[in-house]
Design an enzyme around this catalytic site. Sequence first.
Site, PDB file in Angstrom:
ATOM      1  N   ASP A  30     -10.413  -5.207  -1.193  1.00  0.00           N
ATOM      2  CA  ASP A  30      -9.568  -4.802  -0.118  1.00  0.00           C
ATOM      3  C   ASP A  30     -10.050  -3.823   0.808  1.00  0.00           C
ATOM      4  O   ASP A  30     -10.590  -2.960   0.573  1.00  0.00           O
ATOM      5  CB  ASP A  30      -8.341  -3.970  -0.913  1.00  0.00           C
ATOM      6  CG  ASP A  30      -7.289  -3.294  -0.183  1.00  0.00           C
ATOM      7  OD1 ASP A  30      -7.175  -3.813   1.172  1.00  0.00           O
ATOM      8  OD2 ASP A  30      -6.384  -2.474  -0.802  1.00  0.00           O
TER       9      ASP A  30
ATOM     10  N   MET B  37      -2.035   4.722  -3.777  1.00  0.00           N
ATOM     11  CA  MET B  37      -2.979   5.736  -3.284  1.00  0.00           C
ATOM     12  C   MET B  37      -2.363   6.991  -3.247  1.00  0.00           C
ATOM     13  O   MET B  37      -2.006   7.365  -2.237  1.00  0.00           O
ATOM     14  CB  MET B  37      -3.526   5.004  -1.965  1.00  0.00           C
ATOM     15  CG  MET B  37      -4.688   3.890  -2.222  1.00  0.00           C
ATOM     16  SD  MET B  37      -4.661   3.062  -0.335  1.00  0.00           S
ATOM     17  CE  MET B  37      -3.277   2.002  -0.482  1.00  0.00           C
TER      18      MET B  37
ATOM     19  N   ASP C 265       0.936  -1.254  -0.075  1.00  0.00           N
ATOM     20  CA  ASP C 265      -0.141   0.039  -0.010  1.00  0.00           C
ATOM     21  C   ASP C 265       0.911   1.176   0.136  1.00  0.00           C
ATOM     22  O   ASP C 265       1.435   1.535   1.070  1.00  0.00           O
ATOM     23  CB  ASP C 265      -0.948  -0.109   1.409  1.00  0.00           C
ATOM     24  CG  ASP C 265      -1.993  -1.068   1.282  1.00  0.00           C
ATOM     25  OD1 ASP C 265      -2.897  -1.029   0.205  1.00  0.00           O
ATOM     26  OD2 ASP C 265      -1.897  -2.042   2.047  1.00  0.00           O
TER      27      ASP C 265
ATOM     28  N   HIS D  74      -0.363  -1.029  -4.703  1.00  0.00           N
ATOM     29  CA  HIS D  74      -1.790  -0.504  -4.704  1.00  0.00           C
ATOM     30  C   HIS D  74      -1.137   1.077  -4.407  1.00  0.00           C
ATOM     31  O   HIS D  74      -1.088   1.329  -3.202  1.00  0.00           O
ATOM     32  CB  HIS D  74      -2.514  -1.048  -3.641  1.00  0.00           C
ATOM     33  CG  HIS D  74      -3.900  -0.450  -3.337  1.00  0.00           C
ATOM     34  ND1 HIS D  74      -4.615  -0.556  -2.208  1.00  0.00           N
ATOM     35  CD2 HIS D  74      -4.735   0.683  -4.026  1.00  0.00           C
ATOM     36  CE1 HIS D  74      -5.804   0.278  -2.480  1.00  0.00           C
ATOM     37  NE2 HIS D  74      -5.726   0.898  -3.465  1.00  0.00           N
TER      38      HIS D  74
HETATM   39  C1  DX5 Z   1      -6.297   0.643   2.791  1.00  0.00           C
HETATM   40  C2  DX5 Z   1      -5.282  -0.386   2.389  1.00  0.00           C
HETATM   41  C3  DX5 Z   1      -5.603  -1.989   2.572  1.00  0.00           C
HETATM   42  C4  DX5 Z   1      -5.322  -2.186   4.018  1.00  0.00           C
HETATM   43  C5  DX5 Z   1      -6.130  -3.398   4.309  1.00  0.00           C
HETATM   44  O1  DX5 Z   1      -6.221   1.570   2.442  1.00  0.00           O
HETATM   45  O2  DX5 Z   1      -5.528  -0.377   1.030  1.00  0.00           O
HETATM   46  O3  DX5 Z   1      -4.825  -2.836   1.934  1.00  0.00           O
HETATM   47  O4  DX5 Z   1      -3.715  -2.589   4.554  1.00  0.00           O
HETATM   48  O5  DX5 Z   1      -6.017  -3.586   5.696  1.00  0.00           O
HETATM   49  P1  DX5 Z   1      -7.184  -4.564   6.304  1.00  0.00           P
HETATM   50  O6  DX5 Z   1      -7.126  -5.934   5.775  1.00  0.00           O
HETATM   51  O7  DX5 Z   1      -6.735  -4.690   7.894  1.00  0.00           O
HETATM   52  O8  DX5 Z   1      -8.634  -3.756   6.165  1.00  0.00           O
HETATM   53 ZN    ZN Z   2      -4.642  -1.990  -0.464  1.00  0.00          ZN
END
Ligand code: DX5
Ligand code: ZN
Length: 221
Positions: A174, A69, A36, A67
């Site tokens: 996710d 963001m 992330d 991923h």
């Molecule tokens: C949130 C992230 C996720 C996060 C998921 O913005 O994109 O990938 O790490 O974590 P859990 O599984 O704890 O919701």
């Molecule tokens: Zn993620």
Amino acid sequence: MSREIRITPSILNADLNDLDTEISRIADVSDLIHLDVMDNIFVPNFTFDFQSAEAIISACPIGIDAHLMVANVDQIAPQYAEVGCESVTIHAEATTDIAATLRAIRKAGARSGLAVKPNTAIDSYSQFSDLVDMFLIMTVEPGFGGQKFMATMMDKVRQTRAIIGDRPIWLQVDGGISLETIEIAVDAGADTFVAGSAVFKAQDPAAMVTSLRELAKGVAN
Ligand code: DX5
Ligand code: ZN
């Protein structure tokens, strides 16, 4: 319904000071490691800059599913592919030229992913299906691990499954995926599962990945 299942654990809530050990605990049982990347602009949290991400990517014994963001993702996304990510996902809300960026990711050698936040509809992105190797439907508001799974996103997952049809596009969810929620997501059509806190808060993270996979397979087969 027979569908291949992939588990892509997120290291967001792992011990980042001892990441090699954390990753080595789950590498053998995971399909990819979900990384992330947050910039504190697109989401109200910061994780890695490109240099730190690159160090994690090159040290990782299995493929990385990045991923992104981050705001203005168009330029940086192909660079994540160039440094060896197996998959690079951009947010539809963060790009000004979706088609060009998805193409650039593929050209740089990675699978291309397109993500949408909970308030973003998927309909208008079906036109990019031929450029997409994975759709990511967020089941929490991006930014933090450990949030509650939004079951209300399952309609969007179903819609995305219909858009995919018989194309070999992965459908990832996710946020909040756990032993309690994974079957709901499989049933709606997902085949690729990010799990952060469920895995890294478990006493035995590898066993948790395996349990999640077994539960998911039970619904998919
Ligand atoms: C949130 C992230 C996720 C996060 C998921 O913005 O994109 O990938 O790490 O974590 P859990 O599984 O704890 O919701
Ligand atoms: Zn993620």
